[in-house]
Design a protein around this motif. Sequence first.
Motif, short mmCIF file in Angstrom:
data_model
loop_
_atom_site.label_atom_id
_atom_site.label_comp_id
_atom_site.label_asym_id
_atom_site.label_seq_id
_atom_site.Cartn_x
_atom_site.Cartn_y
_atom_site.Cartn_z
N TYR A 45 0.83 -1.20 0.00
CA TYR A 45 0.00 0.00 0.00
C TYR A 45 0.87 1.25 0.00
CZ TYR A 45 -3.46 -3.40 1.57
OH TYR A 45 -4.28 -4.50 1.66
N LEU A 46 0.31 2.32 -0.55
CA LEU A 46 0.91 3.64 -0.40
C LEU A 46 -0.18 4.55 0.12
CD1 LEU A 46 3.51 5.32 -0.86
CD2 LEU A 46 2.47 6.07 -3.01
N GLN A 47 -0.07 4.91 1.37
CA GLN A 47 -1.01 5.84 1.98
C GLN A 47 -0.46 7.24 1.80
OE1 GLN A 47 -4.07 5.10 3.93
NE2 GLN A 47 -4.27 7.29 3.44
N ILE A 48 -1.29 8.12 1.28
CA ILE A 48 -0.86 9.50 1.04
C ILE A 48 -1.79 10.43 1.81
CG2 ILE A 48 -0.23 11.23 -0.65
CD1 ILE A 48 -0.31 9.05 -2.79
N TYR A 49 -1.21 11.26 2.64
CA TYR A 49 -1.97 12.24 3.42
C TYR A 49 -1.68 13.65 2.90
CZ TYR A 49 -2.23 8.37 6.78
OH TYR A 49 -2.46 7.16 7.38
N SER A 50 -2.57 14.57 3.27
CA SER A 50 -2.36 15.99 2.92
C SER A 50 -1.98 16.16 1.46
CB SER A 50 -1.29 16.59 3.84
OG SER A 50 -1.64 16.47 5.19
N LEU A 51 -2.78 15.61 0.59
CA LEU A 51 -2.48 15.65 -0.84
C LEU A 51 -2.38 17.08 -1.34
CD1 LEU A 51 -4.62 12.64 -1.88
CD2 LEU A 51 -2.29 13.01 -2.71
N LYS A 52 -1.44 17.28 -2.28
CA LYS A 52 -1.20 18.57 -2.89
C LYS A 52 -1.40 18.45 -4.40
CE LYS A 52 2.51 19.44 0.45
NZ LYS A 52 3.93 19.77 0.61
N PRO A 53 -1.74 19.53 -5.07
CA PRO A 53 -1.88 19.47 -6.53
C PRO A 53 -0.62 18.92 -7.23
CG PRO A 53 -2.83 21.49 -5.73
CD PRO A 53 -2.17 20.84 -4.54
N GLU A 54 0.54 19.19 -6.66
CA GLU A 54 1.77 18.68 -7.27
C GLU A 54 1.96 17.18 -7.08
OE1 GLU A 54 1.45 21.26 -5.14
OE2 GLU A 54 3.16 21.39 -3.76
N ASP A 55 1.08 16.53 -6.33
CA ASP A 55 1.10 15.07 -6.25
C ASP A 55 0.39 14.43 -7.43
OD1 ASP A 55 0.55 15.35 -2.70
OD2 ASP A 55 2.45 14.95 -3.73
N THR A 56 -0.26 15.23 -8.25
CA THR A 56 -0.94 14.71 -9.43
C THR A 56 0.04 14.01 -10.35
OG1 THR A 56 -2.68 16.39 -9.34
CG2 THR A 56 -2.28 15.34 -11.47
N ALA A 57 -0.24 12.74 -10.64
CA ALA A 57 0.67 11.94 -11.45
C ALA A 57 0.04 10.56 -11.66
CB ALA A 57 2.02 11.78 -10.76
N VAL A 58 0.65 9.79 -12.56
CA VAL A 58 0.36 8.37 -12.63
C VAL A 58 1.31 7.67 -11.66
CG1 VAL A 58 0.26 6.31 -14.06
CG2 VAL A 58 -0.38 8.54 -15.02
N TYR A 59 0.75 6.87 -10.78
CA TYR A 59 1.54 6.16 -9.77
C TYR A 59 1.69 4.70 -10.20
CZ TYR A 59 1.42 10.13 -6.62
OH TYR A 59 1.60 11.38 -6.07
N TYR A 60 2.92 4.24 -10.17
CA TYR A 60 3.25 2.88 -10.59
C TYR A 60 3.84 2.10 -9.42
CZ TYR A 60 3.03 4.78 -15.35
OH TYR A 60 2.63 5.39 -16.52
N CYS A 61 3.44 0.86 -9.31
CA CYS A 61 4.06 -0.08 -8.40
C CYS A 61 5.13 -0.84 -9.16
CB CYS A 61 3.00 -1.04 -7.86
SG CYS A 61 3.59 -2.31 -6.76
N ALA A 62 6.26 -1.09 -8.51
CA ALA A 62 7.34 -1.82 -9.16
C ALA A 62 7.98 -2.77 -8.15
CB ALA A 62 8.39 -0.85 -9.69
N ALA A 63 8.60 -3.82 -8.66
CA ALA A 63 9.28 -4.79 -7.82
C ALA A 63 10.59 -5.21 -8.47
CB ALA A 63 8.39 -6.02 -7.60
N ARG A 64 11.51 -5.66 -7.63
CA ARG A 64 12.79 -6.09 -8.15
C ARG A 64 13.26 -7.31 -7.37
NH1 ARG A 64 16.36 -0.93 -7.59
NH2 ARG A 64 17.69 -2.22 -8.92
N GLU A 65 14.06 -8.13 -8.03
CA GLU A 65 14.56 -9.36 -7.41
C GLU A 65 15.91 -9.15 -6.76
OE1 GLU A 65 14.52 -12.45 -10.32
OE2 GLU A 65 12.33 -12.52 -10.43
N ARG A 66 16.61 -8.10 -7.16
CA ARG A 66 17.89 -7.76 -6.54
C ARG A 66 18.09 -6.27 -6.68
NH1 ARG A 66 18.36 -10.56 -10.96
NH2 ARG A 66 18.58 -12.50 -9.79
N GLY A 67 19.04 -5.76 -5.89
CA GLY A 67 19.25 -4.31 -5.90
C GLY A 67 18.54 -3.67 -4.73
#
Length: 123
Positions: free
Chosen positions: A80-102
């Motif tokens: 989950y990504l909980q976002i509080y006190s949202l601002k207009p500059e938070d406007t975006a497409v949000y992507y989830c990503a995963a990695r096996e190393r790094g």
Amino acid sequence: QVQLVESGGGLVQAGGSLRLSCAASGRTWSMYAVGWFRQAPGKEHELVAGRRWTGVGTYYADSARGRFTISRDNAKNTVYLQIYSLKPEDTAVYYCAARERGDYYDTLDWDYWGQGTQVTVSS
């Protein structure tokens, strides 16, 4: 392979809150880290939060620290990504990503990506 499916985006007024979800399936046992990126029109891809898939360790971008919280439900294989006190500059497409190393705070070379979910914050 790992499949990631985001949900929870939408239109929110400034000052409001939102919780994004990322359901993981497939070879989740191979995942080392998971993160949330965002991309706004005309701006670079930004890693806003990351964490180890298991164990401790979290990262927040300066723009996210104090307002964003990344967490995981082990039983549901969901991050989950909980976002509080949202601002207009938070406007975006949000992507989830995963990695096996790094590292979970490294912006490069993530292995798996979700399709993205739009977050729009009105002023």
